[in-house]
Design a protein around this motif. Structure first.
Motif, PDB file in Angstrom:
ATOM      1  N   ALA A 253      -6.658  11.449  -0.820  1.00 11.26           N
ATOM      2  CA  ALA A 253      -7.086  10.094  -1.178  1.00 11.26           C
ATOM      3  C   ALA A 253      -6.771   9.125  -0.049  1.00 11.26           C
ATOM      4  O   ALA A 253      -5.902   9.365   0.787  1.00 11.26           O
ATOM      5  N   SER A 254      -7.492   8.019  -0.050  1.00 14.17           N
ATOM      6  CA  SER A 254      -7.215   6.935   0.903  1.00 14.17           C
ATOM      7  C   SER A 254      -6.893   5.671   0.140  1.00 14.17           C
ATOM      8  O   SER A 254      -7.361   5.457  -0.981  1.00 14.17           O
ATOM      9  N   ILE A 255      -6.077   4.830   0.746  1.00 14.22           N
ATOM     10  CA  ILE A 255      -5.753   3.509   0.212  1.00 14.22           C
ATOM     11  C   ILE A 255      -6.173   2.473   1.247  1.00 14.22           C
ATOM     12  O   ILE A 255      -5.883   2.615   2.434  1.00 14.22           O
ATOM     13  N   CYS A 256      -6.876   1.439   0.784  1.00  9.32           N
ATOM     14  CA  CYS A 256      -7.382   0.387   1.658  1.00  9.32           C
ATOM     15  C   CYS A 256      -8.296   0.999   2.725  1.00  9.32           C
ATOM     16  O   CYS A 256      -9.092   1.890   2.429  1.00  9.32           O
ATOM     17  N   ASN A 257      -8.172   0.567   3.978  1.00 10.40           N
ATOM     18  CA  ASN A 257      -9.075   1.108   4.980  1.00 10.40           C
ATOM     19  C   ASN A 257      -8.596   2.428   5.558  1.00 10.40           C
ATOM     20  O   ASN A 257      -9.064   2.870   6.610  1.00 10.40           O
ATOM     21  N   GLY A 258      -7.684   3.095   4.853  1.00  7.47           N
ATOM     22  CA  GLY A 258      -7.408   4.494   5.147  1.00  7.47           C
ATOM     23  C   GLY A 258      -8.663   5.334   4.996  1.00  7.47           C
ATOM     24  O   GLY A 258      -8.746   6.456   5.504  1.00  7.47           O
TER      25      GLY A 258
ATOM     26  N   VAL B 256      -4.053  -2.863  -1.346  1.00 11.01           N
ATOM     27  CA  VAL B 256      -2.916  -3.553  -1.951  1.00 11.01           C
ATOM     28  C   VAL B 256      -2.658  -3.003  -3.364  1.00 11.01           C
ATOM     29  O   VAL B 256      -2.307  -1.851  -3.505  1.00 11.01           O
ATOM     30  N   THR B 257      -2.831  -3.803  -4.409  1.00 18.69           N
ATOM     31  CA  THR B 257      -2.478  -3.345  -5.758  1.00 18.69           C
ATOM     32  C   THR B 257      -3.374  -2.218  -6.243  1.00 18.69           C
ATOM     33  O   THR B 257      -3.007  -1.512  -7.187  1.00 18.69           O
ATOM     34  N   ALA B 258      -4.546  -2.020  -5.639  1.00 15.20           N
ATOM     35  CA  ALA B 258      -5.426  -0.929  -6.064  1.00 15.20           C
ATOM     36  C   ALA B 258      -4.780   0.433  -5.826  1.00 15.20           C
ATOM     37  O   ALA B 258      -5.139   1.412  -6.483  1.00 15.20           O
TER      38      ALA B 258
ATOM     39  N   GLY C  81       5.712  22.640   8.085  1.00 18.83           N
ATOM     40  CA  GLY C  81       4.533  23.413   7.705  1.00 18.83           C
ATOM     41  C   GLY C  81       4.251  23.393   6.223  1.00 18.83           C
ATOM     42  O   GLY C  81       3.420  24.162   5.750  1.00 18.83           O
ATOM     43  N   GLU C  82       4.931  22.505   5.488  1.00 21.55           N
ATOM     44  CA  GLU C  82       4.761  22.498   4.050  1.00 21.55           C
ATOM     45  C   GLU C  82       3.363  22.066   3.644  1.00 21.55           C
ATOM     46  O   GLU C  82       2.678  21.354   4.373  1.00 21.55           O
ATOM     47  N   THR C  83       2.956  22.505   2.468  1.00 22.10           N
ATOM     48  CA  THR C  83       1.688  22.073   1.903  1.00 22.10           C
ATOM     49  C   THR C  83       1.954  21.019   0.835  1.00 22.10           C
ATOM     50  O   THR C  83       3.045  20.936   0.276  1.00 22.10           O
ATOM     51  N   PHE C  84       0.953  20.205   0.568  1.00 21.61           N
ATOM     52  CA  PHE C  84       1.070  19.148  -0.430  1.00 21.61           C
ATOM     53  C   PHE C  84       0.021  19.353  -1.514  1.00 21.61           C
ATOM     54  O   PHE C  84      -1.103  19.764  -1.231  1.00 21.61           O
ATOM     55  N   ASP C  85       0.411  19.061  -2.726  1.00 25.39           N
ATOM     56  CA  ASP C  85      -0.560  19.064  -3.810  1.00 25.39           C
ATOM     57  C   ASP C  85      -1.531  17.901  -3.625  1.00 25.39           C
ATOM     58  O   ASP C  85      -2.742  18.037  -3.815  1.00 25.39           O
ATOM     59  N   THR C  86      -0.986  16.723  -3.258  1.00 26.28           N
ATOM     60  CA  THR C  86      -1.766  15.490  -3.145  1.00 26.28           C
ATOM     61  C   THR C  86      -1.401  14.776  -1.858  1.00 26.28           C
ATOM     62  O   THR C  86      -0.220  14.647  -1.540  1.00 26.28           O
ATOM     63  N   LEU C  87      -2.410  14.319  -1.127  1.00 25.71           N
ATOM     64  CA  LEU C  87      -2.188  13.555   0.102  1.00 25.71           C
ATOM     65  C   LEU C  87      -2.847  12.191  -0.040  1.00 25.71           C
ATOM     66  O   LEU C  87      -4.020  12.093  -0.426  1.00 25.71           O
ATOM     67  N   LEU C  88      -2.089  11.127   0.253  1.00 23.86           N
ATOM     68  CA  LEU C  88      -2.617   9.763   0.273  1.00 23.86           C
ATOM     69  C   LEU C  88      -2.512   9.238   1.701  1.00 23.86           C
ATOM     70  O   LEU C  88      -1.445   9.339   2.324  1.00 23.86           O
ATOM     71  N   VAL C  89      -3.610   8.698   2.216  1.00 25.63           N
ATOM     72  CA  VAL C  89      -3.640   8.165   3.577  1.00 25.63           C
ATOM     73  C   VAL C  89      -3.812   6.650   3.493  1.00 25.63           C
ATOM     74  O   VAL C  89      -4.812   6.159   2.965  1.00 25.63           O
ATOM     75  N   VAL C  90      -2.834   5.928   4.000  1.00 23.44           N
ATOM     76  CA  VAL C  90      -2.829   4.463   3.942  1.00 23.44           C
ATOM     77  C   VAL C  90      -3.511   3.903   5.180  1.00 23.44           C
ATOM     78  O   VAL C  90      -3.420   4.475   6.265  1.00 23.44           O
ATOM     79  N   GLY C  91      -4.176   2.772   5.018  1.00 22.78           N
ATOM     80  CA  GLY C  91      -4.875   2.156   6.136  1.00 22.78           C
ATOM     81  C   GLY C  91      -3.995   1.241   6.964  1.00 22.78           C
ATOM     82  O   GLY C  91      -2.786   1.137   6.760  1.00 22.78           O
ATOM     83  N   SER C  92      -4.624   0.568   7.905  1.00 16.44           N
ATOM     84  CA  SER C  92      -3.913  -0.309   8.834  1.00 16.44           C
ATOM     85  C   SER C  92      -4.916  -1.282   9.442  1.00 16.44           C
ATOM     86  O   SER C  92      -6.091  -0.936   9.608  1.00 16.44           O
ATOM     87  N   PRO C  93      -4.484  -2.504   9.780  1.00 17.37           N
ATOM     88  CA  PRO C  93      -5.399  -3.421  10.477  1.00 17.37           C
ATOM     89  C   PRO C  93      -5.919  -2.845  11.786  1.00 17.37           C
ATOM     90  O   PRO C  93      -6.987  -3.214  12.259  1.00 17.37           O
ATOM     91  N   ASP C  94      -5.160  -1.931  12.387  1.00 14.76           N
ATOM     92  CA  ASP C  94      -5.563  -1.304  13.643  1.00 14.76           C
ATOM     93  C   ASP C  94      -6.324  -0.012  13.388  1.00 14.76           C
ATOM     94  O   ASP C  94      -6.152   0.978  14.092  1.00 14.76           O
TER      95      ASP C  94
ATOM     96  N   ASP D 190       0.831  -1.208   0.000  1.00 11.95           N
ATOM     97  CA  ASP D 190       0.000   0.000   0.000  1.00 11.95           C
ATOM     98  C   ASP D 190       0.866   1.259   0.000  1.00 11.95           C
ATOM     99  O   ASP D 190       0.445   2.310  -0.492  1.00 11.95           O
ATOM    100  N   ILE D 191       2.061   1.147   0.568  1.00 15.73           N
ATOM    101  CA  ILE D 191       2.966   2.291   0.653  1.00 15.73           C
ATOM    102  C   ILE D 191       3.878   2.360  -0.568  1.00 15.73           C
ATOM    103  O   ILE D 191       3.895   3.354  -1.302  1.00 15.73           O
ATOM    104  N   VAL D 192       4.637   1.293  -0.808  1.00 17.80           N
ATOM    105  CA  VAL D 192       5.670   1.345  -1.844  1.00 17.80           C
ATOM    106  C   VAL D 192       5.096   1.255  -3.247  1.00 17.80           C
ATOM    107  O   VAL D 192       5.732   1.709  -4.208  1.00 17.80           O
ATOM    108  N   GLY D 193       3.894   0.679  -3.404  1.00 14.84           N
ATOM    109  CA  GLY D 193       3.279   0.632  -4.730  1.00 14.84           C
ATOM    110  C   GLY D 193       3.088   2.020  -5.311  1.00 14.84           C
ATOM    111  O   GLY D 193       3.601   2.328  -6.401  1.00 14.84           O
ATOM    112  N   PRO D 194       2.373   2.919  -4.616  1.00 15.54           N
ATOM    113  CA  PRO D 194       2.248   4.296  -5.118  1.00 15.54           C
ATOM    114  C   PRO D 194       3.575   5.040  -5.200  1.00 15.54           C
ATOM    115  O   PRO D 194       3.794   5.815  -6.142  1.00 15.54           O
TER     116      PRO D 194
END
Length: 342
Positions: A112-117, A169-171, A74-87, A23-27
């Protein structure tokens, strides 16, 4: 020849402990590949952000060192992806993460979120009133816990304005490719997919389960023989009456069994199987769209087109043009009529 200056797009990937490493290294790998394409015009500056001090310990045990913690810059991001976790139950109660997301959201072009993010975004109120998806295992829990979120449980990824969510995962790779296509065009996105040896960039509306995988799940049940029969006889009559006769049960009993085991109806299952077969023919061959329609049991190109739009959100001719490999171009004369049905 000197390369033209690229526009740099900053991407932040937030990964709590317990995340799946892919979920992390794929993107990360997907975004980084753009920098190797000479005429992309864009490069991505990706920062991995942790939520607690120390390395991010993935669910596999792999330890990944983040670039920094959330809130350290304090930087800004153009795009933010939040990854999930079993917890995820604990993570959604992380007030520091919630407050940080709420602070960053107004100045972020895409989130954006990935998995249960998706649970983390929902806990921050960022999915309220929006369409969203997550890994199929968590879709029911997401809908129950956050009734204001319109969960689409069987989608690779979903876009609702500037907010995206994806299955697991691959999504996450599919999501990254979609964002790259938005920034750079389909040519660059497909070039990245080929470089990563990703067979195709899957449309967001595609099911998380292939029909063949669903068939494998039914091998030990009463539906096993029916699934095999459907996949082997797509051009034939696959009405409810014929399938019930084949299964030696009443139509009502067959309907109930499909709903209990596959969470769908026989008609929807048959249509999904036909769409999947049609996709394969469009991807690998030069068969005309009319022939594809008849070989897969649709009867007409119009019926095929409507099914593609329902399942994939794209017409068959556009699908072929976008996803067929460059070495298998369709002959213009044979498909001129087909292209008019887009």
């Amino acid at each position: 020849m000197q390369e033209l200056e690229r526009r740099v797009i900053s991407v932040g990937i937030v990964a709590p402990g317990g995340s799946q490493s892919l979920d992390i290294v794929g993107p990360v790998d997907t975004f980084s590949q753009v920098g190797r394409i000479p005429d992309a015009g864009v490069s991505y500056a990706v920062s991995l952000l942790g939520t607690a001090p120390g390395p991010i310990r993935a669910s596999s045990g792999l330890r990944i060192l983040p670039d920094r913690l959330i809130g350290e810059a304090g930087e800004t991001f153009d795009t933010l992806l939040v990854v999930g976790s079993p917890d995820v139950q604990d993570e959604t109660q992380d007030l520091a993460l919630r407050d940080w997301l709420l602070e960053k959201a107004p100045t972020t072009r895409r989130i954006a979120s990935i998995c249960n993010g998706a649970f983390i975004l929902a806990a921050a109120g960022l999915l309220e009133g929006r369409r969203a998806t997550t890994h199929w295992q968590y879709a029911g829990a997401l809908a129950a816990r956050y009734p204001g979120v319109h969960v689409e449980p069987d989608r690779i990824f979903v876009r609702d304005e500037h907010v995206y969510s994806s299955a697991g995962v691959t999504a996450g790779i599919d999501l990254a490719l979609a964002l790259i296509e938005q920034d750079c065009g389909s040519g660059v996105s497909l070039a990245v997919a080929r470089a990563l040896v990703v067979f195709l960039r899957r449309p967001g509306g595609q099911s998380q389960f292939s029909v063949h995988l669903r068939a494998q799940l039914t091998e030990q049940s009463q539906l096993g023989g029916i699934s095999d029969f459907v996949l082997a006889n797509l051009p034939e009559d696959l009405s409810l009456a014929r399938l019930a006769h084949r299964a030696a049960m009443s139509e009502r009993s067959l309907m109930r069994l499909f709903r209990e085991e596959l969470h769908t109806t026989p008609a929807r299952y048959v249509e999904a199987a036909r769409v999947e077969a049609a996709r394969s023919l469009l991807e690998i061959g030069t068969t005309s769209i009319q022939q594809v329609a008849h070989r897969c049991g649709f009867g007409s190109t119009d019926t095929l087109r409507r099914a593609f739009l329902r399942h994939l959100g794209i017409a068959p001719g556009d699908y072929r043009q976008r996803f067929q490999g460059p070495a298998r171009n369709v002959e213009a004369k044979s498909d001129q009529a087909d292209l008019r049905i887009r």
